[in-house]
Scaffold this active site. Structure first.
Site, PDB file in Angstrom:
ATOM      1  N   CYS A   2     -14.350  43.157   8.233  1.00  0.00           N
ATOM      2  CA  CYS A   2     -13.758  43.370   6.920  1.00  0.00           C
ATOM      3  C   CYS A   2     -14.075  44.774   6.416  1.00  0.00           C
ATOM      4  O   CYS A   2     -15.002  45.413   6.881  1.00  0.00           O
ATOM      5  CB  CYS A   2     -14.267  42.327   5.926  1.00  0.00           C
ATOM      6  SG  CYS A   2     -13.645  40.672   6.258  1.00  0.00           S
ATOM      7  N   GLU A 105     -18.917  40.555   5.461  1.00  0.00           N
ATOM      8  CA  GLU A 105     -17.802  39.714   5.889  1.00  0.00           C
ATOM      9  C   GLU A 105     -17.623  38.590   4.872  1.00  0.00           C
ATOM     10  O   GLU A 105     -18.583  38.190   4.198  1.00  0.00           O
ATOM     11  CB  GLU A 105     -18.063  39.100   7.267  1.00  0.00           C
ATOM     12  CG  GLU A 105     -18.271  40.102   8.386  1.00  0.00           C
ATOM     13  CD  GLU A 105     -17.013  40.833   8.800  1.00  0.00           C
ATOM     14  OE1 GLU A 105     -15.939  40.559   8.220  1.00  0.00           O
ATOM     15  OE2 GLU A 105     -17.104  41.683   9.702  1.00  0.00           O
TER      16      GLU A 105
END
Length: 226
Positions: A2, A105
């Site tokens: 991410c 994340e």
């Protein structure tokens, strides 16, 4: 992976981990970077080498070739394709290291919102991420097209419960070899594909959802939820 990470230590902490024997030109400064919640398009500290000199510059996270028509700007490049695909062809030879403290994340765990996790090394040492990009060079001033992407690999082998991709991270010795312009492109590809650090050197834990807002900064964002 991410699009969120931390880079809060000072540049000299990262230099000490790299154990750079070369001369260093540092345009980043000597103070702690204090990026606890860095997001794409932010200027982050990046190491690249020109000849025998290592440069530490602030470079935008995200890059795309000038001919690309899509509106999105990639922040990562898949290790399986980066060395041979046309998209990153011009910057594949321009290797860099992005030293970070951790990345984040988000995972669905049954609630209405994803739960953020922080991932860091178990020994708390800086994480040396393989990157490529376009950045200030000896003969040029900073350019509006300067930027970098982090190379990512499949995270199979211990991290699939967090995310299916993670940065390709290198030991200090391999990071120095990666930076060296004399390292052949074929050798660089081998390092990225086969010699990244294993998942078992990392740990992860839940952190507060405040990290989801890029305007939030501060050390409280990297503390484990009790």
């Amino acid at each position: 992976m991410c699009g969120r990470l931390s880079q809060y230590r000072g540049i000299h902490d990262f230099v000490a981990t790299l154990s750079i024997p070369n001369a260093l030109i540092n345009t980043v400064g000597d103070q702690p970077l204090d990026h606890y919640n860095a997001a794409p398009t932010m200027q982050l500290a990046l190491f690249h080498q020109e000849g025998d000199v290592v440069h530490a510059d602030s470079v935008r996270w995200g890059w795309r070739p000038h001919w690309a028509k899509e509106s999105t700007t990639p922040i990562n490049a898949r290790v399986e394709k980066v060395a041979h695909g046309p998209y990153f062809k011009t910057v594949w030879p321009h290797r860099a290291i992005v030293a970070i403290d951790n990345w984040f994340e988000w995972v669905y765990e049954g609630g209405p919102k994803k739960q953020p996790y922080l991932i860091r090394r178990k020994d708390r040492a800086p994480i040396l991420c393989a990157a490529i990009g376009q950045y200030p060079r000896y003969e040029h001033e900073p350019d509006e097209h300067d930027g970098f992407v982090i190379i990512t690999a499949d995270s199979a082998g211990g991290m699939l419960d967090i995310h299916d991709r993670r940065p390709v991270t290198l030991s200090p010795q391999l990071a120095r070899e990666w930076l060296d312009p004399a390292t052949p492109k074929e050798r660089a590809e081998q390092m990225a594909l086969l010699e990244g650090e294993p998942s078992d050197i990392f740990e992860w834990f839940k952190v507060d959802s405040a990290v989801g807002n890029v305007r939030n900064q501060g050390a409280e964002l990297i503390r484990a939820l009790q």
